[in-house]
Design a protein around this motif. Structure first.
Motif, PDB file in Angstrom:
ATOM      1  N   LYS A  12     -23.850   8.439  70.295  1.00 29.27           N
ATOM      2  CA  LYS A  12     -24.058   7.361  69.327  1.00 29.27           C
ATOM      3  C   LYS A  12     -22.731   6.706  68.957  1.00 29.27           C
ATOM      4  O   LYS A  12     -22.624   5.482  68.871  1.00 29.27           O
ATOM      5  CB  LYS A  12     -24.734   7.918  68.070  1.00 29.27           C
ATOM      6  N   GLN A  13     -21.707   7.550  68.754  1.00 31.78           N
ATOM      7  CA  GLN A  13     -20.377   7.020  68.440  1.00 31.78           C
ATOM      8  C   GLN A  13     -19.863   6.150  69.578  1.00 31.78           C
ATOM      9  O   GLN A  13     -19.328   5.055  69.343  1.00 31.78           O
ATOM     10  CB  GLN A  13     -19.404   8.182  68.192  1.00 31.78           C
ATOM     11  N   PHE A  14     -20.026   6.632  70.808  1.00 34.04           N
ATOM     12  CA  PHE A  14     -19.548   5.855  71.952  1.00 34.04           C
ATOM     13  C   PHE A  14     -20.315   4.547  72.078  1.00 34.04           C
ATOM     14  O   PHE A  14     -19.743   3.500  72.423  1.00 34.04           O
ATOM     15  CB  PHE A  14     -19.693   6.681  73.240  1.00 34.04           C
ATOM     16  N   GLY A  15     -21.627   4.597  71.819  1.00 39.77           N
ATOM     17  CA  GLY A  15     -22.424   3.381  71.880  1.00 39.77           C
ATOM     18  C   GLY A  15     -21.972   2.353  70.853  1.00 39.77           C
ATOM     19  O   GLY A  15     -21.847   1.159  71.171  1.00 39.77           O
ATOM     20  N   ASN A  16     -21.710   2.808  69.627  1.00 41.10           N
ATOM     21  CA  ASN A  16     -21.231   1.888  68.592  1.00 41.10           C
ATOM     22  C   ASN A  16     -19.853   1.320  68.945  1.00 41.10           C
ATOM     23  O   ASN A  16     -19.567   0.148  68.698  1.00 41.10           O
ATOM     24  CB  ASN A  16     -21.161   2.614  67.240  1.00 41.10           C
ATOM     25  N   TYR A  17     -19.000   2.178  69.522  1.00 38.68           N
ATOM     26  CA  TYR A  17     -17.659   1.733  69.934  1.00 38.68           C
ATOM     27  C   TYR A  17     -17.770   0.665  71.030  1.00 38.68           C
ATOM     28  O   TYR A  17     -17.107  -0.383  70.967  1.00 38.68           O
ATOM     29  CB  TYR A  17     -16.868   2.939  70.425  1.00 38.68           C
ATOM     30  N   ALA A  18     -18.629   0.933  72.024  1.00 41.89           N
ATOM     31  CA  ALA A  18     -18.815  -0.036  73.110  1.00 41.89           C
ATOM     32  C   ALA A  18     -19.405  -1.344  72.573  1.00 41.89           C
ATOM     33  O   ALA A  18     -19.009  -2.437  73.021  1.00 41.89           O
ATOM     34  CB  ALA A  18     -19.730   0.562  74.184  1.00 41.89           C
ATOM     35  N   LEU A  20     -18.986  -2.596  69.553  1.00 38.14           N
ATOM     36  CA  LEU A  20     -17.933  -3.310  68.827  1.00 38.14           C
ATOM     37  C   LEU A  20     -17.001  -4.015  69.811  1.00 38.14           C
ATOM     38  O   LEU A  20     -16.596  -5.166  69.582  1.00 38.14           O
ATOM     39  CB  LEU A  20     -17.142  -2.336  67.951  1.00 38.14           C
ATOM     40  N   LEU A  21     -16.663  -3.339  70.915  1.00 38.62           N
ATOM     41  CA  LEU A  21     -15.801  -3.968  71.918  1.00 38.62           C
ATOM     42  C   LEU A  21     -16.490  -5.173  72.557  1.00 38.62           C
ATOM     43  O   LEU A  21     -15.843  -6.202  72.830  1.00 38.62           O
ATOM     44  CB  LEU A  21     -15.417  -2.953  72.994  1.00 38.62           C
ATOM     45  N   TYR A  22     -17.784  -5.058  72.796  1.00 37.35           N
ATOM     46  CA  TYR A  22     -18.544  -6.183  73.371  1.00 37.35           C
ATOM     47  C   TYR A  22     -18.530  -7.375  72.405  1.00 37.35           C
ATOM     48  O   TYR A  22     -18.316  -8.521  72.822  1.00 37.35           O
ATOM     49  CB  TYR A  22     -19.967  -5.735  73.663  1.00 37.35           C
ATOM     50  N   GLN A  23     -18.741  -7.084  71.118  1.00 33.90           N
ATOM     51  CA  GLN A  23     -18.706  -8.158  70.127  1.00 33.90           C
ATOM     52  C   GLN A  23     -17.316  -8.786  70.048  1.00 33.90           C
ATOM     53  O   GLN A  23     -17.177 -10.008  69.892  1.00 33.90           O
ATOM     54  CB  GLN A  23     -19.111  -7.611  68.753  1.00 33.90           C
ATOM     55  N   ALA A  24     -16.281  -7.940  70.148  1.00 37.07           N
ATOM     56  CA  ALA A  24     -14.905  -8.453  70.111  1.00 37.07           C
ATOM     57  C   ALA A  24     -14.624  -9.339  71.327  1.00 37.07           C
ATOM     58  O   ALA A  24     -13.981 -10.386  71.205  1.00 37.07           O
ATOM     59  CB  ALA A  24     -13.919  -7.291  70.056  1.00 37.07           C
ATOM     60  N   LEU A  25     -15.115  -8.913  72.489  1.00 37.69           N
ATOM     61  CA  LEU A  25     -14.909  -9.713  73.712  1.00 37.69           C
ATOM     62  C   LEU A  25     -15.599 -11.064  73.585  1.00 37.69           C
ATOM     63  O   LEU A  25     -15.036 -12.103  73.945  1.00 37.69           O
ATOM     64  CB  LEU A  25     -15.447  -8.940  74.918  1.00 37.69           C
ATOM     65  N   ARG A  26     -16.825 -11.062  73.070  1.00 36.75           N
ATOM     66  CA  ARG A  26     -17.561 -12.319  72.903  1.00 36.75           C
ATOM     67  C   ARG A  26     -16.888 -13.223  71.873  1.00 36.75           C
ATOM     68  O   ARG A  26     -16.941 -14.447  71.978  1.00 36.75           O
ATOM     69  CB  ARG A  26     -19.000 -12.031  72.453  1.00 36.75           C
ATOM     70  N   SER A  27     -16.236 -12.607  70.877  1.00 35.67           N
ATOM     71  CA  SER A  27     -15.622 -13.386  69.794  1.00 35.67           C
ATOM     72  C   SER A  27     -14.214 -13.845  70.137  1.00 35.67           C
ATOM     73  O   SER A  27     -13.601 -14.580  69.358  1.00 35.67           O
ATOM     74  CB  SER A  27     -15.563 -12.529  68.523  1.00 35.67           C
TER      75      SER A  27
END
Length: 252
Positions: A12-18, A20-27
């Motif tokens: 779950k932690q890794f999923g949330n981390y991934a 957040l990174l996806y959202q950061a990449l899109r932003s």
């Protein structure tokens, strides 16, 4: 229940981390949102870290020279070999790794504390309610600063590490500066510097992204912020060492 299975919390932690990174990449394309914060992070991550990187580099090079001379205290090897070993060790390994471990405590802890405090005081919720993309505004500039500033800090650590090695060798009477540099140049390869830069970029990403994740999802008031900062520092150190091993196995 799936959530009770061993390792479910970690997944779950890794999923949330991934995520957040996806959202950061899109932003990352929303430059106008984080432009001001980006330059502030350049100063905090890069400029304000130079003094501690200077000290780290100087003393790492000096100690490495003394220890190498102690281990090679024989007539079999020419004294110039000390310069070769010290310079190459600093460029390939120590300048990047030791700097990253030091910056895990300075940069990573600061980022995690800042974002964690904003989270528990509901400032991030307030930004979202006003229509701000909080990931673009807070996370993207910090990760970009890590990617861009860590190579500069690596260069600083490498240069002052060699200066520290040269100075220690000359002041302790081990070998003159000219012989040290002759040995350093004898085994100088451009690929070693490229390897060091790749490491510094990876370490910059690891430290800032983990710190952002832990701070962004902090909860539980002041104690929760403290826990998030501690976890960010410990995890950053662990994953820096894992990344160091992986890069060495792949690229060397």
């Amino acid at each position: 229940m799936i959530t009770n299975l061993p390792g479910a919390a970690g997944l779950k932690q890794f999923g949330n981390y991934a995520l957040l990174l996806y959202q950061a990449l899109r932003s990352s394309t929303e430059f106008s949102t984080y432009r001001k914060n980006l330059f502030q992070e350049f100063v905090k991550v890069g400029y304000e870290s130079i003094p501690i990187i200077f000290l780290t580099g100087i003393f790492t090079g000096a100690v490495l020279t003394l220890q190498t001379a102690y281990q090679l205290d024989t007539d079999i090897y020419p004294s110039t070999i000390i310069g070769s070993i010290v310079a190459q060790s600093i460029v390939i390994e120590l300048a990047a790794v030791i700097s990253a471990l030091v910056l895990s405590g300075k940069v990573g802890a600061r980022i995690s504390t800042e974002l964690g405090t904003m989270r528990v005081s509901e400032q991030i919720d307030a930004l979202e309610s006003m229509g701000f993309n909080s990931v673009s505004f807070l996370v993207v500039p910090r990760i970009l600063a890590g990617l861009l500033m860590f190579p500069i800090l690596y260069t600083t650590a490498a240069v002052f590490g060699i200066i520290g090695g040269v100075s220690a060798g000359a002041l302790d009477g081990i070998l003159p500066a000219a012989e040290f540099m002759e040995g350093a140049r004898a085994f100088f390869f451009e690929s070693d510097i490229i390897f060091g830069y790749i490491k510094s970029i990876v370490f910059g990403f690891v430290i800032t992204s983990i710190a952002c994740y832990k701070g962004y999802y902090a909860f539980g008031g002041a104690e929760g912020v403290g826990n998030a900062t501690t976890q960010a520092t410990v995890l950053s150190c662990i994953f820096v060492l894992l990344a160091d091993f992986a890069l060495a196995a792949i690229l060397l």
